[in-house]
Design an enzyme around this catalytic site. Structure first.
Site, PDB file in Angstrom:
ATOM      1  N   GLU A  55      -2.798   1.609  -5.938  1.00  0.00           N
ATOM      2  CA  GLU A  55      -3.727   0.513  -5.714  1.00  0.00           C
ATOM      3  C   GLU A  55      -5.036   1.064  -5.150  1.00  0.00           C
ATOM      4  O   GLU A  55      -5.052   2.045  -4.404  1.00  0.00           O
ATOM      5  CB  GLU A  55      -3.109  -0.460  -4.701  1.00  0.00           C
ATOM      6  CG  GLU A  55      -3.994  -1.583  -4.236  1.00  0.00           C
ATOM      7  CD  GLU A  55      -3.397  -2.369  -3.077  1.00  0.00           C
ATOM      8  OE1 GLU A  55      -3.808  -3.521  -2.898  1.00  0.00           O
ATOM      9  OE2 GLU A  55      -2.521  -1.830  -2.355  1.00  0.00           O
ATOM     10  N   LYS A 127      -4.201  -9.350  -8.330  1.00  0.00           N
ATOM     11  CA  LYS A 127      -3.232  -9.533  -7.247  1.00  0.00           C
ATOM     12  C   LYS A 127      -3.158 -10.982  -6.774  1.00  0.00           C
ATOM     13  O   LYS A 127      -4.170 -11.593  -6.435  1.00  0.00           O
ATOM     14  CB  LYS A 127      -3.615  -8.614  -6.085  1.00  0.00           C
ATOM     15  CG  LYS A 127      -2.592  -8.553  -4.960  1.00  0.00           C
ATOM     16  CD  LYS A 127      -3.060  -7.560  -3.905  1.00  0.00           C
ATOM     17  CE  LYS A 127      -2.084  -7.420  -2.763  1.00  0.00           C
ATOM     18  NZ  LYS A 127      -2.605  -6.495  -1.718  1.00  0.00           N
ATOM     19  N   CYS A 164       1.382  -3.921  -4.121  1.00  0.00           N
ATOM     20  CA  CYS A 164       1.529  -3.779  -2.673  1.00  0.00           C
ATOM     21  C   CYS A 164       2.190  -4.988  -2.018  1.00  0.00           C
ATOM     22  O   CYS A 164       3.399  -5.175  -2.110  1.00  0.00           O
ATOM     23  CB  CYS A 164       0.155  -3.469  -2.077  1.00  0.00           C
ATOM     24  SG  CYS A 164       0.204  -2.702  -0.436  1.00  0.00           S
TER      25      CYS A 164
END
Length: 279
Positions: A55, A127, A164
């Site tokens: 990321e 995300k 994440c």
């Protein structure tokens, strides 16, 4: 799910090779592009089918107001051009994290980009779950993406993209598997801290076991982030790990292994609850 036996499009007897690459980005975008090109080139020596980078490898997170927004690029920008060039040059598919311009000029997306070995854009995942936890507020700087699973094909397997903090939300991983993912790809910049490394390794294993799928996690390391990039098989076995060091870890993903585990442990078929993500 991919073919469970025989020779298919991603290798002999249903096996493909993956590299999860561990490295730390900086606030120097040209240097990060050079780093990406080097990381892919180094990993490509072992001839993987897919290279997964962390990321925010395009540009590191910052607490300085506006810095991430200034660094953000469009999907036809220099960072994506670097990914495309590296993919074609080395004949590998690539997944990597970037900050993408959004309709809000002050808050870009935290985006995973998947590029095919021919340089084509396979998919972009923005995300969903922003890291508003542990004393940090990602939503101050970034905009969340649409609540929808993004699954991309590489060879004969399908890869579900998550980033994440998404790891803490099992409903996303289940939605990705329901959309056909054989592998969950988890680029991350998992911040160090009390019990954080324990959470990282536990949740990666849980996502693999509960979904009877592979999990491939590529994390940033260095002073801020925990590293511990790894590949976990559908029974929760860690088959590759990078520890804290820079560089790639390699694993083979087997369609036979996936099919065998899902036959032995048919938990996906035995579900009584089927919940769709909220729109």
């Amino acid at each position: 799910m991919a073919e469970s036996s025989g020779i298919n499009s991603f290798g002999h007897h249903g096996v493909m090779k993956i590299a999860v690459v561990q490295a730390a980005s900086s606030y120097d975008k040209p240097a990060n592009r050079e780093l990406v090109a080097k990381l892919v080139a180094d990993a490509a020596r072992q001839r993987p089918d897919l290279v997964v980078l962390p990321e925010a490898i395009m540009f590191d997170f910052s607490t300085e107001a506006g810095l991430v927004a200034e660094a953000a690029e469009a999907l036809d920008g220099e960072f994506v051009a670097t990914l495309r060039k590296s993919a074609v040059e080395h004949g590998v598919a690539i997944v990597a994290g970037m900050f993408e311009r959004s309709p809000d000029q002050h808050r870009p997306y935290n985006t995973l980009l998947a590029v095919g070995a021919d340089g084509s854009l396979l998919g972009a995942y923005r995300k969903i779950h922003l890291y508003d936890a542990f004393g940090y507020k990602e939503s101050d700087q970034l905009m969340s993406g649409d609540v929808a699973p993004v699954v991309v094909p590489v060879g004969g397997l399908k890869f579900g993209l998550m980033t994440c903090y998404d790891l803490r939300f099992p409903e996303l991983s289940r939605a990705l598997v329901d959309a056909g993912a054989d592998v969950l790809v988890v680029p991350a910049a998992w911040v160090r801290g009390p019990l954080k490394e324990h959470h990282w390794t536990t949740l990666l294993t849980a996502r693999a076991v509960e979904n009877t799928c592979y999990v491939a996690a590529a994390a940033q390391n260095g002073k801020k982030y925990c590293g511990l990039s790894q590949v976990i098989d559908p029974q929760g076995v860690t088959v590759a790990s990078a520890g804290e060091a820079d560089g790639p870890a390699f694993a083979e993903l087997s369609a036979d292994r996936l099919a065998d585990v899902r036959q032995t442990n048919p938990s996906l078929k035995n579900r009584r609850y089927t919940v769709s993500p909220r729109s």
